[in-house]
Enzyme design. Structure first.
Site, short mmCIF file in Angstrom:
data_model
loop_
_atom_site.label_atom_id
_atom_site.label_comp_id
_atom_site.label_asym_id
_atom_site.label_seq_id
_atom_site.Cartn_x
_atom_site.Cartn_y
_atom_site.Cartn_z
N HIS A 179 0.73 -0.71 0.37
CA HIS A 179 -0.15 0.02 -0.38
C HIS A 179 0.62 1.42 -0.07
CE1 HIS A 179 1.23 -0.06 3.80
NE2 HIS A 179 0.91 1.47 4.16
N THR B 90 11.04 0.17 -7.67
CA THR B 90 10.13 0.76 -8.81
C THR B 90 9.18 -0.03 -9.06
OG1 THR B 90 11.01 1.74 -9.84
CG2 THR B 90 11.37 2.91 -7.71
#
Length: 157
Positions: free
Chosen positions: A94, A139
C-alpha cells in the site's frame, strides 16, 4: 508500470481515516504478529507466524532479522521457494498519498535474493532467480535472472 488499484478520497488524507477502510482489529493482529516475527530467530516459526496474516511463503524461504512485511495488506504478498529476504528489507502493498491511496500485490519468484535495506513498492513482480541489491528501491517489475540495484533502480542482465 506498477499494478496498483487507485482509490481517490476527498477530505483529509486517506491515512487519517484508515480504519474506515480497514478493520482495526485485523490491522492490530497483523502488526502484533509481524513485530514478533521481525525479531524471531527461527525461520520456520517466523514463516508460520507470517502465514497467520495471509502471506504466502514458499518452502525454505529465509526472512532475515527486522524484515518488515506490509502490516495493512500482508495477504497481498507472495514469496516463492528458497528465497532470501535480507536484513531490514521492507515489502509494501500500500501507499497513502494526500488525495488517494494505492494497493497492489507483491509477487516474489523462486530463488530470489533481496539485499539488506531494500524497499519493494506495491504492485511489482520480481522474477525467479533475480537479485535485488542492498538498499535498492524496487519501483517496477524485475525480470527473471537479472540484477536490480540502486535508486533510481537499474537492471542489469
Amino acid at each position: 508500470m506498477r499494478r496498483t488499484e487507485r482509490h481517490k478520497v476527498s477530505g483529509p488524507n486517506p491515512l487519517w481515516n484508515v480504519y474506515e477502510r480497514l478493520p482495526f482489529g485485523r490491522t492490530f493482529f497483523n502488526t502484533l504478529i509481524i513485530e514478533i516475527g521481525r525479531y524471531c530467530p527461527s525461520m520456520s516459526l517466523k514463516k508460520k507466524l507470517y502465514k497467520l496474516t495471509g502471506m504466502t511463503i514458499g518452502h525454505e524461504t529465509s526472512i532475515a532479522y527486522k524484515v518488515t512485511p506490509d502490516i495493512m495488506y500482508p495477504e497481498k504478498i507472495t514469496i516463492g521457494t528458497n528465497c532470501v529476504i535480507g536484513f531490514n528489507a521492507t515489502i509494501l502493498c500500500h501507499e497513502y498519498l494526500i488525495d488517494e491511496y494505492r494497493i497492489g500485490e507483491v509477487i516474489i519468484g523462486n530463488e530470489v535474493l533481496i539485499g539488506a535495506g531494500a524497499l519493494i513498492l506495491p504492485g511489482v513482480t520480481i522474477g525467479d532467480r533475480a537479485v535485488i541489491g542492498a538498499n535498492t528501491v524496487v519501483t517496477k517489475d524485475v525480470p527473471a535472472r537479472t540484477f536490480a540495484y540502486g535508486n533510481p533502480m537499474q537492471i542489469r542482465e
